[in-house]
Design an enzyme around this catalytic site. Structure first.
Site, PDB file in Angstrom:
ATOM      1  N   HIS A 192     -12.262 -40.398-107.611  1.00 33.24           N
ATOM      2  CA  HIS A 192     -11.642 -39.939-108.858  1.00 33.24           C
ATOM      3  C   HIS A 192     -11.550 -41.113-109.840  1.00 33.24           C
ATOM      4  CE1 HIS A 192      -9.091 -38.282-111.818  1.00 33.24           C
ATOM      5  NE2 HIS A 192      -8.019 -38.957-111.455  1.00 33.24           N
ATOM      6  N   CYS A 215      -5.775 -33.861-110.293  1.00 32.79           N
ATOM      7  CA  CYS A 215      -6.982 -34.694-110.204  1.00 32.79           C
ATOM      8  C   CYS A 215      -7.685 -34.594-108.851  1.00 32.79           C
ATOM      9  CB  CYS A 215      -6.653 -36.146-110.531  1.00 32.79           C
ATOM     10  SG  CYS A 215      -6.000 -36.362-112.188  1.00 32.79           S
ATOM     11  N   ASN A 233     -10.436 -40.696-117.730  1.00 28.96           N
ATOM     12  CA  ASN A 233     -10.002 -39.888-116.587  1.00 28.96           C
ATOM     13  C   ASN A 233     -10.046 -38.426-117.014  1.00 28.96           C
ATOM     14  OD1 ASN A 233      -8.500 -38.446-114.703  1.00 28.96           O
ATOM     15  ND2 ASN A 233      -6.920 -40.014-114.474  1.00 28.96           N
TER      16      ASN A 233
END
Ligand code: UT7
Length: 352
Positions: free
Chosen positions: A260, A115, A290
């Site tokens: 993020h 990520c 996500n």
């Protein structure tokens, strides 16, 4: 232009999300979960799932094309693709993406930092531009993260989605005092391998190759949710403050935090730690979940209309490894007509 006289400047951005929308109500029919749990614990209301025929590379090409169109360019010197879900274990996906985009025989490679991948890729691009080894780089974050998930694992399936985002980073003369529109600041990166197994797919690599006796859970993505939550808040706030400090910015005075998109509670906690009002913390996860390496460039593209030229933006990421990173971005002039693939109109609501 001598390399010492250069700045690395963002000139284009774009995103692509698969059309297939999966709502929390859809997941209620597939898993032992509720819309109430998902929305209050994560902030995610819906996410996109790529159909089986759509790869990470396919989404990366669409986001890359949108970013190139926004920048008004059809040539770059390099393509850097951040992904944890490449089209094949070998080779990297970036050369195929560059080929599909008609970019010729430019250098193209993948970056694997889960990520945090987009920040690592952005750092690579900025370094290349400042060193003079490239004048224009296409940076893409793309993940078909659902390909790693156990569809029966309610702890992960409700959070993640698929998508891609991209930016164009170019060299510009460093002749403007103050914040140059589009300028990227120092990219601050970090990693802590002692927490390597907090976010992991245990089998499928050289440490534990896939065999017929591989236990099913080892084939899938797992995450130590609570530990990762705590670390994410701490690392994101710390690295965001570091990046702002390197740029000489008071982080509390920044216009936007684009972090993020892991969990709305994480975003809120990081915003509080940095002293930023909630409406300055960009939230894209309600509609996209996500999307791993794609989440920051997707959020930039989807929320670009809210930014004004000269706005001070901090980008910050945290992910597997564990890894983290942050930089500063002064929002560029936005006079070019938008051709980017922006947040698509929501249509389908059927879960696969
Ligand atoms: O992208 C890389 C970085 N990733 C992150 O930063 C993610 C960080 N972690 C998180 O966002 C959160 O830890 C999660 C969203 C993953 C989990 O939220 P949580 O508040 O930490 O929940 P938990 O894992 O502590 O579970 C609490 C309860 C458990 O039940 P018991 O043991 O208290 O009875 C779980 O079984 O919630 C249960 N649970 C669910 N219930 C309904 C877990 N997932 C679900 C679900 N629906 N989908």
């Amino acid at each position: 232009m001598p390399s010492s006289d250069r700045r690395a400047v963002l000139t284009g951005w774009g995103a692509h999300a698969p059309a297939h929308v999966v709502t929390n109500a859809d997941l209620e029919r597939l898993l032992d979960t509720t819309d109430e749990w998902i929305s209050t614990r994560t902030g995610v209301c819906e996410r996109r799932w790529a159909d089986p025929a759509t790869s990470t590379g396919d989404m990366a090409v669409r986001a890359g094309r949108a970013a190139l169109d926004r920048a008004g360019v059809d040539h770059v010197d390099r393509v850097v693709l951040a992904t944890t879900t490449p089209d094949h274990p070998c080779p990297g996906t970036a050369p195929w993406v560059a080929h599909q985009l008609g970019l010729g025989d430019v250098g193209a490679h993948d970056v694997a930092a889960v990520c945090s991948g987009f920040l690592y890729a952005l750092g690579t691009a900025r370094d290349a531009v400042l060193a003079g080894s490239a004048t224009r780089v296409l940076v893409i974050g793309a993940d078909r993260f659902t390909s790693l998930l156990d569809p029966q694992d309610r702890g992960t399936t409700v959070i993640f989605g698929d998508g891609a985002g991209a930016v164009v980073v170019e060299a510009r003369p460093d002749d403007t005092p103050g914040d140059t529109p589009g300028a990227l600041g120092d990219v601050v990166l970090g990693a802590d391998g002692s927490t390597y197994d907090h976010i992991i797919v245990r089998a499928g690599g050289t440490r534990a190759p896939l065999t017929s006796s591989t236990p099913p859970p080892d084939r899938y993505f797992t995450m130590a949710g609570r530990e990762v939550f705590t670390a994410a808040v701490h690392r994101l706030a710390d690295v965001a403050a570091q990046a702002a400090g390197r740029a000489g910015w008071d982080v509390q005075q920044c216009d936007w935090l684009v972090a993020h998109q892991a969990n709305r509670r994480i975003l809120a906690a990081v915003g509080r730690a940095l002293g930023l009002p909630p409406d300055r913390v960009v939230c894209d996860l309600d509609r996209y979940g996500n999307t791993s390496a794609a989440s920051i460039p997707m959020a930039l593209a989807h929320h670009a209309d809210r930014f004004t030229t000269g706005d001070r933006i901090v980008l910050a990421a945290f992910g597997g490894g564990t890894t983290w990173g942050a930089t500063t971005l002064t929002w560029p002039a936005t006079t070019r007509p938008a051709t980017a693939d922006r947040a698509p109109t929501l249509t389908a609501t059927t879960a696969r």
